[in-house]
Design an enzyme around this catalytic site. Sequence first.
Site, PDB file in Angstrom:
ATOM      1  N   VAL A 107       0.840  -1.202   0.000  1.00 12.14           N
ATOM      2  CA  VAL A 107       0.000   0.000   0.000  1.00 12.14           C
ATOM      3  C   VAL A 107       0.874   1.251   0.000  1.00 12.14           C
ATOM      4  CG1 VAL A 107      -1.704   1.323   1.311  1.00 12.14           C
ATOM      5  CG2 VAL A 107      -1.949  -1.158   1.095  1.00 12.14           C
ATOM      6  N   ASP A 167      -3.831  20.201 -42.978  1.00 13.49           N
ATOM      7  CA  ASP A 167      -4.573  20.529 -44.194  1.00 13.49           C
ATOM      8  C   ASP A 167      -4.197  21.945 -44.620  1.00 13.49           C
ATOM      9  OD1 ASP A 167      -5.983  18.244 -44.554  1.00 13.49           O
ATOM     10  OD2 ASP A 167      -7.815  18.925 -43.589  1.00 13.49           O
ATOM     11  N   LYS A 199     -18.377  35.617 -67.302  1.00 16.35           N
ATOM     12  CA  LYS A 199     -17.140  35.339 -66.561  1.00 16.35           C
ATOM     13  C   LYS A 199     -16.824  33.854 -66.706  1.00 16.35           C
ATOM     14  CE  LYS A 199     -18.397  34.055 -61.811  1.00 16.35           C
ATOM     15  NZ  LYS A 199     -19.839  34.038 -61.673  1.00 16.35           N
ATOM     16  N   ASP A 223      -5.554  19.865 -53.188  1.00 17.05           N
ATOM     17  CA  ASP A 223      -5.318  20.818 -54.275  1.00 17.05           C
ATOM     18  C   ASP A 223      -4.195  20.322 -55.187  1.00 17.05           C
ATOM     19  OD1 ASP A 223      -5.703  23.170 -55.657  1.00 17.05           O
ATOM     20  OD2 ASP A 223      -5.829  24.369 -53.836  1.00 17.05           O
ATOM     21  N   ASN A 241     -13.860  11.671 -44.578  1.00 12.69           N
ATOM     22  CA  ASN A 241     -12.734  10.925 -45.150  1.00 12.69           C
ATOM     23  C   ASN A 241     -11.485  10.969 -44.276  1.00 12.69           C
ATOM     24  OD1 ASN A 241     -12.430  13.667 -45.589  1.00 12.69           O
ATOM     25  ND2 ASN A 241     -11.369  13.433 -47.514  1.00 12.69           N
ATOM     26  N   ASP A 264      -0.771  14.491   0.227  1.00 11.93           N
ATOM     27  CA  ASP A 264       0.168  14.648  -0.898  1.00 11.93           C
ATOM     28  C   ASP A 264      -0.549  15.094  -2.169  1.00 11.93           C
ATOM     29  OD1 ASP A 264       2.327  13.983   0.537  1.00 11.93           O
ATOM     30  OD2 ASP A 264       2.738  12.067  -0.441  1.00 11.93           O
TER      31      ASP A 264
END
Length: 999
Positions: A304, A351, A515, A627, A706, A800
């Site tokens: 103990v 990332d 565009k 990317d 993912n 303690d």
Amino acid sequence: MEAAHSVPVQDVLSRFGVAESCGLSPEQVRRNREKYGPNELPAEERKSLWELVLEQFEDLLVRILLMAAFLSFILAWFEEGEESTTAFVEPIVIIMILIANAVVGVWQERNAESAIEALKEYEPEMGKVIRADRSGVQRIRARDIVPGDIVEVAVGDKVPADIRIIEIRSTTLRVDQSILTGESMSVIKHADPIPDPRAVNQDKKNMLFSGTNIAAGKAVGIVIATGVYTEIGKIRNQMVETEPEKTPLQQKLDEFSQQLSKVIFLVCIAVWVINISHFSDPVHGGSWFRGAIYYFKTSVALAVAAIPEGLPAVITTCLALGTRRMAKKNAIVRSLPSVETLGCTSVICSDKTGTLTTNQMSVCRMFIMEKVEGTQCSLHEFSITGSTYAPEGQILKDEKPVRCGQYDGLVELATICALCNDSSLDYNESKKVYEKVGEATETALTCLVEKMNVFDTDTSKLSKVERANACNSVIKHLMRKECTLEFSRDRKSMSVYCTPTGPGHNSAGSKMFVKGAPESVIERCTHVRVGTAKVPLTPPVREKILSQIRDWGMGTDTLRCLALATHDAPVQRETMQLHDSTTFTHYETNLTFVGCVGMLDPPRKEVTSSIEMCRKAGIRVIMITGDNKGTAVAICRRIGIFTESEDVAGKAYTGREFDELSPEAQRQACREARCFARVEPAHKSRIVEYLQSFNEITAMTGDGVNDAPALKKAEIGIAMGSGTAVAKSAAEMVLSDDNFSTIVSAVEEGRAIYNNMKQFIRYLISSNVGEVVCIFLTAILGLPEALIPVQLLWVNLVTDGLPATALGFNPPDLDIMDKLPRNPKEPLISGWLFFRYLAIGVYVGLATVGAATWWFLYDAEGPQVSFHQLRNFMRCTEDNPIFEGVNCEIFESRYPTTMALSVLVTIEMCNALNSVSENQSLLRMPPWLNIWLLGAIVMSMALHFFILYVKPMPLIFQVTPLSWPQWVVVLKISLPVILLDEGLKYLSRNHLEGEEDKK
């Protein structure tokens, strides 16, 4: 079906034996259901309550304590007299500690959000199928869909399975697949085969993935995978197979437990064997068996004493305090042990989008035509400040601010940006930030219009909500949008048909604003706008424009460029066939080129300094992104992962390049690489595995479904606050602000926590060493018990425990981020430190035994027996001449144990003061630097007085109140421990630190 994306639709239909018009027959549905199972993810097999309870007792120290409690309980039955009631206190206290520990452990596990369960949130409940048993489209439960089913999806639907698109029945089909790929922008799909059988999911533009959402359009497709065979199902399987790794601290504590258990076992056996000759002493009534039991009890007490019962609670408290401090820095910790693991992180895999960058696309460059003379032409180039969606920033030409209204070309460019746009800005009042409503690219154009303010709108008195779209609103009041010709793959552009507003205006003033991708738009231009004039677009001028765009796209910034053009005399709107997108290209011809804008997702301002801090701290930062490689490397150069001129060969890879390497080459690549582009989730898991094979401690960020397997596999999985529930559930930490710099702050906090943890673990262990020495000495010398188990438990847990917890508040070292990551295999206590704490422990043991012995030999209120009599107290009888005139009952007095306990507690309080710093003197780092520690010491001493002076505590703990002279002796014996540790610290500073540095 494998590689369904790379073959024609007819081949896929043939493979499943189904016709697009009628779908599967009931027999085919039955067969496919038997073959592939239901279209759902299996629920996670959760452990039973009983299994969870048993798991809490797998720790070696817990088992030793359990054994000690069991033996104490049995021995308590054999006690006689007054001790028969107090004997049960010890086993009851131990069992209560173990039960509390088990309850907390089970509760934490039961309440842990399961990433696998969170996956099921992405399963739709219903799906629309065409089957042979009923004409037309029918709605069925999504779990009943089988491979081969013909499925219809439309805007707002959640995709019920992995589907190969047969036909798109709208102008475009946009899908939000951010949960699966992490891409924030919706993806435009088509039905054509993708020739590459090994294409990554981002490139499978003819596939719809289970759990993703249809953002716009309508389509019909054939189901090629269901349930666990879908992409989201594969992620679930990866998570099931990923075994959670133990943190370095858990591994250290396991090793410590094993070493301690061996030492305890040997010491207990030694104490029992050494005292075999005393088994038949008169104090045991001459019974060898009773003597054996007595020393067996002593051995149990020793067990103990040796176990720091308070350590788990103190560690948990310290980590919890650390999590609170981290939460204030926007790092929410979900797994307590990971707080400490952050401190030895050696690699951060981050990332790009949203973590290293703002995830707020912004236009940073633009140009219009200045003049065209023959084959010569020149451009007006502008740069734009501001890198968020806030409508704040300047338009600069040659580094000087300009007023955009002075340039006719900029007025027209702003008009196109505002009208050829379906997005807007919104001010979030709760977060106090501007946010996008719609696509990121279009929001960047909206923000540009606000910064340009071509009509000099007074925005000074507007609220932030009104300011968001003020300049765009002015333009939209001048021109009304009649219709939109949506984006399509063949022409890579979109346009709007607008007419002037107000009385007197008719369709004669209508214009078409366009565009799109520069090459595609410029190919359909015949003129360029110079001021308000229209000048023919000659090949040299065309080449000049395209050359400038290539420079922006391929240069250091790798900007995403959009060309802006006008059709001054479009066809009548009534004659347009708006239902047929193939005709749109005919309406968008004979265009006039107005200008070009270059945009990027800008790096966060604080990231560069954080990466430099990582470099100093010996932490390698790896960017992992979906990317393309050019953009990824450009961002790496901008933020300092690569230098401007550094050769990236062997340091930057695409997922495809990485796959083409041999396994050993892949492993070596991970040792040097700092950038991975165009990667899939499976790559992330493999990268983590290879890094772990080099004993790297890896922090991995992610936000999509993912990313969950890699987050689970890494030592520290870090999910984004804006990420999916699955990613958050699989991660140890969530960044509420999605900011890379927060990770670095968390690493710094982790290092500080580990340093403090070392201090209190050593503090507690030196106390336990002292207790073991005390019991060992009394057993070897044959002295009466100085400390009993229930007192040891009280000291280990309470007196303690409070200072140990307070040591967690020690201030961090100033140079904490200038050191290399510590080796996770570095022992908590080694070499010189082991000797230091052994020396302190031996002093504690000698002091406690000395205090008890002092009472027997010298205390004015004590028996004042000789040391020889004390050593042979077990032979004390009325007939024994050695003990003539001595009352044998005094050897069972509570005073010596009280003296020993008081010395133990007081020394430990002094020891706590010593632990403010590992090597610095108390004169240099005084105790009041940690005010919590002083409070804890006062509290611990107050609790000690409580058990001494408040009934019935003295009876429970078998102590008695001490007099003032006895307290003076306690202080005289205890205080020298400060001088002893100061001497050891002096040796550390002046003789040993230099030697360690040389190593």
